[in-house]
Design an enzyme around this catalytic site. Structure first.
Site, PDB file in Angstrom:
ATOM      1  CG  ASP A  18      -1.625   3.295   8.674  1.00  0.00           C
ATOM      2  OD1 ASP A  18      -2.867   3.158   8.703  1.00  0.00           O
ATOM      3  OD2 ASP A  18      -0.834   2.339   8.558  1.00  0.00           O
ATOM      4  N   GLY A  19      -3.212   4.629  11.176  1.00  0.00           N
ATOM      5  CA  GLY A  19      -3.411   4.213  12.573  1.00  0.00           C
ATOM      6  C   GLY A  19      -4.715   4.689  13.192  1.00  0.00           C
ATOM      7  NE  ARG A  22      -2.843   0.049  13.281  1.00  0.00           N
ATOM      8  CZ  ARG A  22      -1.702   0.316  12.670  1.00  0.00           C
ATOM      9  NH1 ARG A  22      -0.566  -0.069  13.231  1.00  0.00           N
ATOM     10  NH2 ARG A  22      -1.693   0.944  11.525  1.00  0.00           N
ATOM     11  CB  SER A  63      -4.883   3.932  -0.666  1.00  0.00           C
ATOM     12  OG  SER A  63      -5.535   2.740  -0.262  1.00  0.00           O
ATOM     13  CG  ASN A  66      -7.632   2.933   2.098  1.00  0.00           C
ATOM     14  OD1 ASN A  66      -7.076   4.007   2.210  1.00  0.00           O
ATOM     15  ND2 ASN A  66      -7.126   1.832   2.660  1.00  0.00           N
TER      16      ASN A  66
HETATM   17  C1  IPE Z   1      -2.280   3.634   3.710  1.00  0.00           C
HETATM   18  O1  IPE Z   1      -2.767   3.049   4.875  1.00  0.00           O
HETATM   19  C2  IPE Z   1      -3.340   4.500   3.109  1.00  0.00           C
HETATM   20  C3  IPE Z   1      -3.695   5.678   3.884  1.00  0.00           C
HETATM   21  C4  IPE Z   1      -3.151   6.094   4.985  1.00  0.00           C
HETATM   22  C5  IPE Z   1      -4.757   6.462   3.311  1.00  0.00           C
HETATM   23  P1  IPE Z   1      -3.400   1.593   4.852  1.00  0.00           P
HETATM   24  O2  IPE Z   1      -3.764   1.285   6.255  1.00  0.00           O
HETATM   25  O3  IPE Z   1      -4.471   1.503   3.830  1.00  0.00           O
HETATM   26  O4  IPE Z   1      -2.176   0.712   4.342  1.00  0.00           O
HETATM   27  P2  IPE Z   1      -1.785  -0.798   4.630  1.00  0.00           P
HETATM   28  O5  IPE Z   1      -2.988  -1.632   4.302  1.00  0.00           O
HETATM   29  O6  IPE Z   1      -1.417  -0.871   6.072  1.00  0.00           O
HETATM   30  O7  IPE Z   1      -0.606  -1.059   3.730  1.00  0.00           O
HETATM   31  C1  IPE Z   2      -5.557   5.414   8.164  1.00  0.00           C
HETATM   32  O1  IPE Z   2      -5.943   4.679   9.267  1.00  0.00           O
HETATM   33  C2  IPE Z   2      -6.715   6.024   7.439  1.00  0.00           C
HETATM   34  C3  IPE Z   2      -7.091   5.309   6.213  1.00  0.00           C
HETATM   35  C4  IPE Z   2      -6.390   4.390   5.629  1.00  0.00           C
HETATM   36  C5  IPE Z   2      -8.348   5.677   5.607  1.00  0.00           C
HETATM   37  P1  IPE Z   2      -6.412   3.187   9.166  1.00  0.00           P
HETATM   38  O2  IPE Z   2      -7.881   3.167   8.933  1.00  0.00           O
HETATM   39  O3  IPE Z   2      -5.623   2.434   8.148  1.00  0.00           O
HETATM   40  O4  IPE Z   2      -6.093   2.654  10.624  1.00  0.00           O
HETATM   41  P2  IPE Z   2      -5.381   1.295  11.022  1.00  0.00           P
HETATM   42  O5  IPE Z   2      -4.131   1.202  10.224  1.00  0.00           O
HETATM   43  O6  IPE Z   2      -6.349   0.199  10.686  1.00  0.00           O
HETATM   44  O7  IPE Z   2      -5.137   1.431  12.488  1.00  0.00           O
HETATM   45 MG    MG Z   3      -3.882   1.429   8.216  1.00  0.00          MG
END
Ligand code: IPE
Ligand code: IPE
Ligand code: MG
Length: 243
Positions: A18-19, A22, A63, A66
């Site tokens: 995750d991240g 950001r 997910s 997503n």
């Molecule tokens: C979890 O991250 C799913 C993946 C890393 C693929 P998300 O960014 O989708 O989760 P939430 O929305 O912060 O719970």
């Molecule tokens: C994780 O990063 C990757 C996926 C969930 C596809 P994010 O896209 O959730 O990045 P943040 O959490 O918004 O920074």
């Molecule tokens: Mg995320």
């Protein structure tokens, strides 16, 4: 430098990567820029895990929730893995490891499924690290599908009510070929599971870090494993000396 105990390397690590968004935002770039860098991080961390002796590593890439993101981002996340995995196909096939796709298969682009089928087939006898990418994966989906399949097998007299035990449940999960999950890592400073491996996590050790996924690397993986090696895994029992 951190010295890991070679005898206590977790067999199976899962990561909520995750991240990415950001990370890109901090650089004034579109979210897809973070996803691109995040893809390279998956490759590097899989290689690092292999070097450290991990047997299986499972990455949460996309997910079932997503899909609710803007179309442009979803399109990127559905098309980039194809280009990316294609690029490393030869490397994977020539390695001792194997690559697998975990998740629903009915909503993914056919070329992506075909590519994974080809790689899975070519690496099926490989005994090295198993690298698993969870795409269109969600635990609610995995568990309800498992229950449906158990009901079907019961109805078809393939199993009896007495057969339905925790061990049997494992056979109906998408992770059935993987060792038990020892360590779950979540990056980006969020303290939640977000519908990932709910059954498999029952006795896993959990590790949360503020590092954003694109910045995660071998040193961060070693830190997580060192933290894991400092844990006392009791599985509900007590230590011999306390008996
Ligand atoms: C979890 O991250 C799913 C993946 C890393 C693929 P998300 O960014 O989708 O989760 P939430 O929305 O912060 O719970
Ligand atoms: C994780 O990063 C990757 C996926 C969930 C596809 P994010 O896209 O959730 O990045 P943040 O959490 O918004 O920074
Ligand atoms: Mg995320």
């Amino acid at each position: 430098m951190i010295n890991l105990d070679k005898n206590r390397i977790p067999k199976h690590i899962a990561i909520i990567c995750d991240g990415n968004g950001r990370w890109a935002k901090k650089r004034g770039m579109p979210r897809t820029y973070g996803h691109r860098k995040g893809g390279f991080t998956i490759r590097d961390v899989a290689r690092a895990a292999n070097e450290l002796g991990v047997k299986a590593i499972t990455f949460y890439c996309f997910s079932t929730e997503n899909w609710n993101r803007p179309a442009e981002e979803v399109n990127y996340l559905m098309s980039a893995p194809l280009r990316y995995v294609k690029r490393y196909k030869k490397d994977v096939i020539n390695s001792s490891g194997s690559l697998h796709l975990i998740g629903r298969k009915d909503r993914l682009p056919k070329p992506l499924l075909d590519l994974f089928n080809e790689i899975e087939e070519a690496t099926k006898d490989h005994t090295g690290i198993s690298v698993n990418l969870c795409v269109d994966y969600g635990s609610y989906d995995e568990l309800t599908t498992a229950i449906k399949n158990i009901c079907k097998d019961y109805k078809d007299d393939k199993i009896t009510l007495d057969d339905i035990k925790p061990e049997l449940m494992n056979n109906y999960l998408m992770t059935k070929d993987l060792p038990p999950l020892d360590l779950l890592i979540r990056t980006s400073g969020e303290y939640r599971i977000s519908n990932f491996l709910l059954w498999q996590l029952a006795y896993s050790e959990l590790y949360f870090t503020d590092v954003l996924w694109p910045d995660f690397n071998k040193d961060e993986l070693i830190k997580a494993i060192a933290d894991y090696q400092g844990r006392d895994r009791r599985f509900g029992a007590i230590k011999d000396e306390n008996k």
